[in-house]
Write an enzyme that holds these catalytic residues in place. Structure first.
Site, PDB file in Angstrom:
ATOM      1  N   ASP A 239      36.450  41.824  48.127  1.00  0.00           N
ATOM      2  CA  ASP A 239      37.229  41.019  47.190  1.00  0.00           C
ATOM      3  C   ASP A 239      38.290  41.924  46.558  1.00  0.00           C
ATOM      4  O   ASP A 239      38.708  42.885  47.196  1.00  0.00           O
ATOM      5  CB  ASP A 239      36.299  40.364  46.159  1.00  0.00           C
ATOM      6  CG  ASP A 239      36.897  39.088  45.588  1.00  0.00           C
ATOM      7  OD1 ASP A 239      38.022  39.146  45.060  1.00  0.00           O
ATOM      8  OD2 ASP A 239      36.252  38.030  45.663  1.00  0.00           O
ATOM      9  N   HIS A 262      41.089  42.273  48.669  1.00  0.00           N
ATOM     10  CA  HIS A 262      42.072  41.255  48.307  1.00  0.00           C
ATOM     11  C   HIS A 262      43.207  41.811  47.458  1.00  0.00           C
ATOM     12  O   HIS A 262      43.981  41.064  46.887  1.00  0.00           O
ATOM     13  CB  HIS A 262      41.391  40.086  47.583  1.00  0.00           C
ATOM     14  CG  HIS A 262      40.398  39.345  48.443  1.00  0.00           C
ATOM     15  ND1 HIS A 262      39.720  38.241  48.024  1.00  0.00           N
ATOM     16  CD2 HIS A 262      39.979  39.577  49.724  1.00  0.00           C
ATOM     17  CE1 HIS A 262      38.918  37.808  48.998  1.00  0.00           C
ATOM     18  NE2 HIS A 262      39.057  38.611  50.023  1.00  0.00           N
TER      19      HIS A 262
END
Ligand SMILES: *[C@@H]1O[C@H](CO)[C@@H](O)[C@H](O)[C@H]1NC(C)=O
Ligand SMILES: *[C@@H]1O[C@H](CO)[C@@H](O)[C@H](O)[C@H]1NC(C)=O
Ligand SMILES: *[C@@H]1O[C@H](CO)[C@@H](O)[C@H](O)[C@H]1NC(C)=O
Ligand SMILES: *[C@@H]1O[C@H](CO)[C@@H](O)[C@H](O)[C@H]1NC(C)=O
Ligand SMILES: *[C@@H]1O[C@H](CO)[C@@H](O)[C@H](O)[C@H]1NC(C)=O
Ligand SMILES: *[C@@H]1O[C@H](CO)[C@@H](O)[C@H](O)[C@H]1NC(C)=O
Ligand SMILES: *[C@@H]1O[C@H](CO)[C@@H](O)[C@H](O)[C@H]1NC(C)=O
Ligand SMILES: *[C@@H]1O[C@H](CO)[C@@H](O)[C@H](O)[C@H]1NC(C)=O
Ligand SMILES: *[C@@H]1O[C@H](CO)[C@@H](O)[C@H](O)[C@H]1NC(C)=O
Ligand SMILES: *[C@@H]1O[C@H](CO)[C@@H](O)[C@H](O)[C@H]1NC(C)=O
Length: 420
Positions: A239, A262
Site C-alpha cells: 500500500d 502505492h
C-alpha cells in the site's frame, strides 16, 4: 528466576544483573554516572527461541525501565534472540525523558491470526507505545509481523478475524520526542508503523518491506501528529509507502526509496463528511520504482477542511501508473454520490519531478467543481512513457495555478509564468 523469587529478592537479583552487565560491557568501573542501565528482556525471563511467548518478560522489563530513576534506561532485546510476542502495550508516562528500546534481535508475531490474544473485533495493534516523552526505538534488529495469513481476504468467512481492523505493527501513540532508527520492519498484518497523536517524531534509516500484493500494509502512516521527520528510509509494501492522514502538520519527508507500493499519499481526507486538515508538508528527494502512484492527494466528496502548503520536489519516478495525481472524487466502493462540499486543496508545488509513467495520463488533477484546487504550481517536470513511442498527456478539471515552460506533458489548465 524472577518468577520464583519474592518481589524484593527479584529486585536485588535484577540489580546484580544490571551491574554485572555494565561491568562486563565496560570492562572497568560500573559507569553509573553516565546514567545508563540495561533492562535486558532475557534477564526478565524471555526465552528468545521464536516459539515461547515472551510477552510477560517484555512487560516486566518495560515496567522497570519506565519506572527507573536513572537518566538513560535501555530496554534491550539482544542479538540472535527471536522473541514471540502477543499484542503488547508499553505505556508511560515514564520517569526518564531519555528512554531507549534497543532491538538487536527479532520480534515476531504469531503467523496464525486465531492465535492472537486480542479482542477479535478490535485487534488494532501488535505493539503500541503510548504516552511516553523522550524515547528512542533503535537497533540492528527486525520487527516481523508475520502477517501473510491476515492478508488473505477469505479470512473473514472462516475465522471471524481479520474482517474489521487488522493490527498495525507498531503504533506510536500520544508520544513526544521520539526517534525511530535503523530497524527493519517486515510483513505486518496491516500498516507497519503508525504515528498518531504525537509530536516531534523522527523516523530515519528504517527498512520496511512486505510483498506488493499484501493489502493495506502502508509503510508509515502519520495521523493527528505534528513535526514529524522521515528521512533515509527504504520502503516497499502493498500500500502507500507513506500515508498522511487527518491532523498532520509540519512534516518533512526526504531521502525515501519507495516501491513496490502505492506511493506517497496525502489522504484520503473528508470521509463521511468529516472536517479534516493537513498542512505544511515537504516531500523531497524521493525515488519511486514501479509504484502504482507517485505523489498523490486524495479526498472524499462531501468532506470539509483543507490540504494546503504542500511541496513535492526532486522526485524521480520509474514506471508509475499515476506519477502525479490529485483525486477529489476518491471512493473505495462502487457508488459514491456527487456532493457539493469538499476538502479545499491549495498551495501545492511540484518541482523537479521526472521519470517515466506506465499510463499515458501521467498527470491527473481532478478537483472539485465547487472548491477548485487553487495555487497549484508546477516547475521543471518531465514525465515520459515507460514504453517509448507515444507521448504522455495530462488531464485537469477545476484547477487554478501556474507553471513554468519546462513541463512535459503540457498542462494546459495552468497559466504560464516564468517567474516561479
Ligand atoms: C550472533 O550470531 C553471530 C553468528 O552466529 C555471532 O557471530 C555473534 O557473535 C552472535 N552475537 C551474540 C551477541 O551472541
Ligand atoms: C539522551 O541521551 C543522549 C545520549 O547520551 C544524549 O545525547 C541526549 O542529550 C540525552 N537527551 C536528554 C533529553 O537527556
Ligand atoms: C510465522 O508464522 C508461521 C505460522 O504460524 C510460523 O510457522 C513461522 O515460523 C512464523 N515466522 C517466523 C519468522 O517466526
Ligand atoms: C542514518 O545512517 C547514516 C549512515 O549510516 C548515519 O550517518 C546517520 O547518522 C543515521 N541517522 C540516524 C538518525 O540514525
Ligand atoms: C505555500 O506553502 C509553502 C510550503 O509550506 C509555504 O512556505 C508558503 O508560505 C505557502 N504560501 C502561501 C501563500 O501560503
Ligand atoms: C531528474 O531529477 C533528478 C533529481 O532532481 C535530477 O538530478 C536529474 O537531472 C533530472 N533528470 C532529468 C532528465 O531532468
Ligand atoms: C511497468 O509497469 C507495468 C504495470 O505495473 C508492468 O506491467 C511493466 O512490466 C512495467 N515495465 C517495466 C519496464 O518495468
Ligand atoms: C459526478 O461528478 C463527476 C465529475 O464532475 C461527473 O463526471 C459525474 O458524471 C457525476 N456523476 C453523477 C452521478 O452526477
Ligand atoms: C523524455 O523524453 C525526452 C524526449 O524524448 C528526452 O529528451 C528526455 O531525456 C526524457 N526524459 C526522461 C526523464 O526520461
Ligand atoms: C501548452 O498548452 C497551452 C494551452 O493550451 C498552449 O498555449 C501552449 O502552446 C502549449 N505548449 C506547448 C509547448 O505545447
Amino acid at each position: 528466576m524472577a518468577m520464583i523469587a519474592p518481589p524484593a529478592m527479584a529486585r536485588i537479583l535484577l540489580c546484580f544483573f544490571v551491574l554485572a552487565r555494565v561491568c562486563a560491557s565496560t570492562g572497568s568501573q560500573p559507569s553509573v554516572d553516565d546514567g545508563q542501565s540495561f533492562f535486558d528482556v532475557i534477564e526478565y525471563g524471555a526465552v528468545g527461541d521464536g516459539r515461547t511467548d515472551d510477552t510477560k518478560a517484555f512487560k516486566k522489563a518495560w515496567t522497570d525501565a519506565c519506572k527507573s530513576s536513572v537518566s538513560m534506561p535501555i530496554m534491550h532485546v539482544p542479538q540472535n534472540k527471536t522473541c514471540l510476542l502477543q499484542p503488547l502495550v508499553l505505556r508511560g508516562p515514564c520517569n526518564s525523558q531519555n528512554l531507549t528500546i534497543q532491538i538487536d534481535g527479532t520480534l515476531v508475531a504469531s503467523g496464525d491470526p486465531s492465535a492472537w490474544k486480542c479482542d477479535k473485533k478490535d485487534c488494532r495493534h501488535w505493539i503500541m507505545i503510548s504516552d511516553v516523552d523522550g524515547l528512542s526505538v533503535l537497533g540492528s534488529g527486525a520487527i516481523n509481523g508475520n502477517g501473510s495469513e491476515w492478508w488473505d481476504h477469505s479470512l473473514c468467512h472462516h475465522h471471524h478475524v481479520g474482517c474489521g481492523k487488522k493490527p498495525t505493527g507498531l503504533v506510536i501513540d500520544k508520544c513526544n520526542e521520539v526517534r525511530l532508527s535503523e530497524l527493519t520492519f517486515k510483513d505486518s498484518p496491516q500498516m507497519h508503523i503508525a504515528i498518531e497523536g504525537s509530536t516531534r517524531v523522527t523516523a530515519a534509516n528504517l527498512t520496511i518491506t512486505s510483498p506488493g500484493h499484501s493489502p493495506n500494509t502502508d509503510g508509515i502512516h502519520i495521523q493527528r501528529s505534528q513535526h514529524v521527520l522521515v528521512r533515509d528510509c527504504y520502503i516497499g509494501t502493498g500500500d502507500d509507502c507513506i500515508s498522511i492522514g487527518q491532523g498532520s502538520a509540519h512534516l518533512d519527508i526526504s531521502g525515501i526509496s519507495c516501491g513496490p507500493g502505492h506511493g506517497v499519499s496525502i489522504g484520503s481526507l473528508g470521509k463521511h463528511g468529516s472536517r479534516e486538515t493537513v498542512e505544511d508538508v515537504h516531500v523531497r528527494d524521493v525515488h519511486f520504482v514501479g509504484t502504482s502512484n507517485g505523489v498523490r492527494i486524495k479526498t472524499w466528496q462531501g468532506g470539509k477542511g483543507y490540504a494546503r502548503d504542500i511541496v513535492f520536489e526532486r522526485i524521480t519516478i520509474s514506471n508509475s501508473s499515476h506519477p502525479i495525481i490529485i483525486d477529489q472524487f476518491y471512493c473505495d466502493h462502487e457508488h459514491c454520490k456527487n456532493q457539493t462540499s469538499a476538502v479545499q486543496i491549495s498551495n501545492v508545488t511540484y518541482s523537479q519531478v521526472n521519470g517515466t509513467s506506465h499510463a499515458k495520463a501521467a498527470v491527473e488533477l481532478a478537483c472539485s467543481e465547487t472548491h477548485p484546487c487553487r495555487d497549484i504550481l508546477m516547475k521543471d517536470i518531465t514525465l515520459n512513457l515507460t514504453v517509448k513511442g507515444k507521448e504522455t498527456t495530462s488531464h485537469c478539471s477545476n484547477v487554478r495555478g501556474r507553471r513554468n515552460s519546462n513541463i512535459f506533458p503540457n498542462i494546459s489548465c495552468l497559466e504560464e509564468d516564468e517567474d516561479l
